[in-house]
Design a protein around this motif. Structure first.
Motif, PDB file in Angstrom:
ATOM      1  N   VAL A  53       0.857  -1.186   0.000  1.00  0.00           N
ATOM      2  CA  VAL A  53       0.000   0.000   0.000  1.00  0.00           C
ATOM      3  C   VAL A  53       0.897   1.242   0.000  1.00  0.00           C
ATOM      4  N   ASP A  54       0.654   2.138  -0.939  1.00  0.00           N
ATOM      5  CA  ASP A  54       1.583   3.245  -1.145  1.00  0.00           C
ATOM      6  C   ASP A  54       0.848   4.554  -1.415  1.00  0.00           C
ATOM      7  N   PRO A  55       0.269   5.181  -0.380  1.00  0.00           N
ATOM      8  CA  PRO A  55      -0.413   6.458  -0.589  1.00  0.00           C
ATOM      9  C   PRO A  55       0.568   7.552  -1.000  1.00  0.00           C
ATOM     10  N   ILE A  56       0.066   8.562  -1.677  1.00  0.00           N
ATOM     11  CA  ILE A  56       0.891   9.702  -2.052  1.00  0.00           C
ATOM     12  C   ILE A  56       1.441  10.360  -0.786  1.00  0.00           C
ATOM     13  N   GLY A  57       2.719  10.671  -0.808  1.00  0.00           N
ATOM     14  CA  GLY A  57       3.389  11.242   0.359  1.00  0.00           C
ATOM     15  C   GLY A  57       4.339  10.264   1.011  1.00  0.00           C
ATOM     16  N   ASN A  58       4.159   8.973   0.714  1.00  0.00           N
ATOM     17  CA  ASN A  58       5.101   7.966   1.190  1.00  0.00           C
ATOM     18  C   ASN A  58       6.234   7.804   0.184  1.00  0.00           C
ATOM     19  N   PHE A  59       7.262   7.085   0.585  1.00  0.00           N
ATOM     20  CA  PHE A  59       8.444   6.889  -0.259  1.00  0.00           C
ATOM     21  C   PHE A  59       8.367   5.549  -0.963  1.00  0.00           C
ATOM     22  N   ALA A  60       8.481   5.565  -2.287  1.00  0.00           N
ATOM     23  CA  ALA A  60       8.564   4.352  -3.090  1.00  0.00           C
ATOM     24  C   ALA A  60       9.753   4.519  -4.017  1.00  0.00           C
ATOM     25  N   GLY A  61      10.839   3.829  -3.710  1.00  0.00           N
ATOM     26  CA  GLY A  61      12.053   4.007  -4.484  1.00  0.00           C
ATOM     27  C   GLY A  61      12.780   2.701  -4.723  1.00  0.00           C
ATOM     28  N   THR A  62      13.605   2.689  -5.738  1.00  0.00           N
ATOM     29  CA  THR A  62      14.413   1.515  -6.069  1.00  0.00           C
ATOM     30  C   THR A  62      15.789   1.970  -6.515  1.00  0.00           C
ATOM     31  N   LEU A  63      16.796   1.296  -5.994  1.00  0.00           N
ATOM     32  CA  LEU A  63      18.148   1.459  -6.521  1.00  0.00           C
ATOM     33  C   LEU A  63      18.409   0.285  -7.447  1.00  0.00           C
ATOM     34  N   VAL A  64      18.697   0.575  -8.710  1.00  0.00           N
ATOM     35  CA  VAL A  64      19.003  -0.484  -9.670  1.00  0.00           C
ATOM     36  C   VAL A  64      20.483  -0.402 -10.010  1.00  0.00           C
ATOM     37  N   MET A  65      21.148  -1.548  -9.950  1.00  0.00           N
ATOM     38  CA  MET A  65      22.573  -1.590 -10.224  1.00  0.00           C
ATOM     39  C   MET A  65      22.939  -2.930 -10.836  1.00  0.00           C
ATOM     40  N   ARG A  66      24.134  -2.984 -11.385  1.00  0.00           N
ATOM     41  CA  ARG A  66      24.597  -4.205 -12.044  1.00  0.00           C
ATOM     42  C   ARG A  66      25.879  -4.675 -11.358  1.00  0.00           C
ATOM     43  N   PRO A  67      25.731  -5.414 -10.276  1.00  0.00           N
ATOM     44  CA  PRO A  67      26.887  -5.825  -9.480  1.00  0.00           C
ATOM     45  C   PRO A  67      27.669  -6.942 -10.155  1.00  0.00           C
ATOM     46  N   ALA A  68      28.929  -7.069  -9.735  1.00  0.00           N
ATOM     47  CA  ALA A  68      29.809  -8.070 -10.343  1.00  0.00           C
ATOM     48  C   ALA A  68      29.969  -9.308  -9.474  1.00  0.00           C
ATOM     49  N   GLU A  69      29.456  -9.271  -8.250  1.00  0.00           N
ATOM     50  CA  GLU A  69      29.681 -10.388  -7.334  1.00  0.00           C
ATOM     51  C   GLU A  69      28.800 -11.593  -7.663  1.00  0.00           C
ATOM     52  N   ALA A  70      29.106 -12.686  -6.986  1.00  0.00           N
ATOM     53  CA  ALA A  70      28.290 -13.893  -7.084  1.00  0.00           C
ATOM     54  C   ALA A  70      26.915 -13.632  -6.468  1.00  0.00           C
ATOM     55  N   PRO A  71      25.892 -14.392  -6.874  1.00  0.00           N
ATOM     56  CA  PRO A  71      24.531 -14.158  -6.380  1.00  0.00           C
ATOM     57  C   PRO A  71      24.405 -14.148  -4.858  1.00  0.00           C
ATOM     58  N   ASP A  72      25.148 -15.017  -4.150  1.00  0.00           N
ATOM     59  CA  ASP A  72      25.022 -15.034  -2.697  1.00  0.00           C
ATOM     60  C   ASP A  72      25.547 -13.746  -2.068  1.00  0.00           C
ATOM     61  N   GLN A  73      26.544 -13.137  -2.688  1.00  0.00           N
ATOM     62  CA  GLN A  73      27.053 -11.861  -2.196  1.00  0.00           C
ATOM     63  C   GLN A  73      26.117 -10.715  -2.557  1.00  0.00           C
ATOM     64  N   VAL A  74      25.531 -10.778  -3.735  1.00  0.00           N
ATOM     65  CA  VAL A  74      24.588  -9.749  -4.155  1.00  0.00           C
ATOM     66  C   VAL A  74      23.421  -9.663  -3.180  1.00  0.00           C
ATOM     67  N   ALA A  75      22.954 -10.812  -2.707  1.00  0.00           N
ATOM     68  CA  ALA A  75      21.802 -10.847  -1.800  1.00  0.00           C
ATOM     69  C   ALA A  75      22.074 -10.152  -0.478  1.00  0.00           C
ATOM     70  N   LEU A  76      23.336  -9.999  -0.105  1.00  0.00           N
ATOM     71  CA  LEU A  76      23.685  -9.354   1.164  1.00  0.00           C
ATOM     72  C   LEU A  76      23.372  -7.856   1.159  1.00  0.00           C
ATOM     73  N   ARG A  77      23.061  -7.323  -0.008  1.00  0.00           N
ATOM     74  CA  ARG A  77      22.758  -5.883  -0.059  1.00  0.00           C
ATOM     75  C   ARG A  77      21.456  -5.531   0.647  1.00  0.00           C
ATOM     76  N   SER A  78      20.675  -6.509   1.008  1.00  0.00           N
ATOM     77  CA  SER A  78      19.519  -6.225   1.859  1.00  0.00           C
ATOM     78  C   SER A  78      19.989  -5.632   3.191  1.00  0.00           C
ATOM     79  N   PHE A  79      21.093  -6.148   3.715  1.00  0.00           N
ATOM     80  CA  PHE A  79      21.650  -5.628   4.960  1.00  0.00           C
ATOM     81  C   PHE A  79      22.236  -4.235   4.747  1.00  0.00           C
ATOM     82  N   VAL A  80      22.882  -4.035   3.602  1.00  0.00           N
ATOM     83  CA  VAL A  80      23.432  -2.718   3.268  1.00  0.00           C
ATOM     84  C   VAL A  80      22.302  -1.686   3.236  1.00  0.00           C
TER      85      VAL A  80
END
Length: 200
Positions: A53-80
């Motif tokens: 649910v995303d009413p106007i005034g809330n934040f809806a954003g995405t960072l899109v990037m093309r990382p070079a690491e292995a998939p298991d390392q890429v998934a750690l960006r949730s912590f970042v």
């Protein structure tokens, strides 16, 4: 935007179906990481395909990037992203009281969910990751009614209701982007250890 991080671009969309969906559409044309901000999101998604649910005034954003690491390392960006969100909240409110990180995708404020992270990626032949979309939703001004969330889900809260801080999506992005760039540098330079230590 004086603190906008070098090497990151931004795109503000008046309306979009989903910033993560838009990230997938534009990923291959990007020269570097880009933040997408949807001022109105019509088909926002949470984890497991749930509607966000995303009413106007809330934040809806995405960072899109093309990382070079292995998939298991890429998934750690949730912590970042979680650490960056924490720092962004402190930056826009001037306080850290009541903030907590709930592994691995949520940020809590006074015990309620104020932000969520949705990590999505696309693969290529050979198991490499084509791109990653780090979708972030923040209840800046509004929180969903408790009847709109699952029975056992953490109660939703908004930044405005809990702290009195009125923050626009654009201003929040101005705080979030440099915070993310800082933790991304830590992660890409030193690996997961500084991220793990900060989470503990």
């Amino acid at each position: 935007m004086s603190n906008w991080p070098e090497g990151y671009s931004r795109r503000v969309l008046a309306e979009v179906d989903s910033t993560n969906a838009e990230a997938a559409r534009i990923a291959q044309e990007l020269a570097g990481p880009e933040w997408l901000l949807g001022l109105r999101q019509t088909q926002g998604r949470g984890r497991r395909g749930r509607a966000w649910v995303d009413p106007i005034g809330n934040f809806a954003g995405t960072l899109v990037m093309r990382p070079a690491e292995a998939p298991d390392q890429v998934a750690l960006r949730s912590f970042v992203a979680s650490l960056a969100l924490y720092d962004a909240f402190v930056a826009v409110t001037g306080r850290s009281e009541g903030l907590a990180l709930k592994w691995p995708n949520d940020v809590l404020l006074n015990g309620g969910k104020v932000a969520g992270i949705l990590l999505e990626s696309a693969g290529m032949a050979g198991g490499a990751v084509s791109h990653i979309a780090i979708g972030i939703g923040v209840n800046l001004a509004h929180a969903p009614d408790t009847g709109a969330v699952e029975a056992h889900a953490t109660r939703p809260v908004s930044l405005l209701s809990e702290t009195g801080a009125a923050v626009t999506p654009e201003d929040f992005l101005d705080a979030l982007a440099p915070a993310y760039a800082h933790w991304e540098t830590q992660f890409s330079t030193y690996g997961f250890e500084p991220i793990r230590t900060a989470w503990l």
